[in-house]
Design a protein around this motif. Structure first.
Motif, short mmCIF file in Angstrom:
data_model
loop_
_atom_site.label_atom_id
_atom_site.label_comp_id
_atom_site.label_asym_id
_atom_site.label_seq_id
_atom_site.Cartn_x
_atom_site.Cartn_y
_atom_site.Cartn_z
N ARG A 80 0.83 -1.21 0.00
CA ARG A 80 0.00 0.00 0.00
C ARG A 80 0.86 1.26 0.00
O ARG A 80 0.55 2.24 -0.68
CB ARG A 80 -0.94 -0.01 1.20
CG ARG A 80 -1.91 1.14 1.16
CD ARG A 80 -2.98 1.02 2.21
NE ARG A 80 -3.89 2.16 2.07
CZ ARG A 80 -4.36 2.85 3.07
NH1 ARG A 80 -4.08 2.52 4.31
NH2 ARG A 80 -5.17 3.87 2.87
N GLY A 84 0.88 4.12 -2.85
CA GLY A 84 0.72 5.54 -2.55
C GLY A 84 1.84 6.38 -3.14
O GLY A 84 1.60 7.47 -3.67
N THR A 92 -4.54 7.10 -0.58
CA THR A 92 -4.07 5.81 -1.06
C THR A 92 -5.15 4.76 -0.78
O THR A 92 -5.60 4.61 0.35
CB THR A 92 -2.77 5.39 -0.34
OG1 THR A 92 -1.79 6.40 -0.56
CG2 THR A 92 -2.27 4.07 -0.87
#
Length: 165
Positions: A80, A84, A92
């Protein structure tokens, strides 16, 4: 609410980032045979669902789906943060990994089609050797029958003008 085209572009970008991170940056051996097949992003761009498949080490080995799911669950935070950094969006999206069953379903469908073709060939072979039951011409024609004594036939009356006197 973002437009669907933007969501598709973001999904493609997320798919690329996650696939390259799994292949080169994350050193978890459980993810060695994981392949990202598709990514879907909601229209509000807050949630991403990543579909993946797992291959076995060889053709004879069964893939370890549980280990791959555990490896992806452990790497979700790192993935993640890479998404982002790679996408540059304000929020995100959360990542959710789902095992893609389309390849297995496609394989099962191909097996079913192969079985159906084999049965069709068997029926065609049986039909080629089959003989009809009964007479070869089950429909008799009245024109071919010389013993036609049909009392309703008025074809003889036409020679004398059609009058009975």
């Amino acid at each position: 609410m973002a437009d669907p085209a933007r969501a598709q572009r973001l999904a493609k970008r997320i798919s690329t980032i996650v696939a390259s991170a799994i292949a080169s940056e994350i050193k978890d051996p459980r993810l060695a045979y994981v392949t990202v097949t598709d990514t879907r992003v909601t229209n509000d761009l807050h949630d991403a669902t990543i579909y993946y498949t797992v291959m076995g080490a060889s053709l004879d080995e069964e893939p370890d789906y549980e280990a791959a799911a555990a490896g992806l669950a452990k790497a979700t935070g790192v993935l993640r943060s890479k998404v982002g950094a790679g996408t540059g969006v304000r929020f995100t999206p959360t990542l959710r990994f789902v095992l893609d069953t389309v390849p297995d379903t496609a394989r099962q469908m191909e097996e079913l089609v192969a079985r159906a073709r084999a049965r069709d060939e068997m029926v065609a072979r049986q039909a080629a050797q089959a003989k009809p039951a009964g007479d070869p011409d089950p429909y008799r024609s009245t024109d071919d029958d010389p013993t036609d004594d049909d009392p309703t036939d008025d074809s003889d009356d036409s020679a004398d003008g059609g009058t009975d006197e």
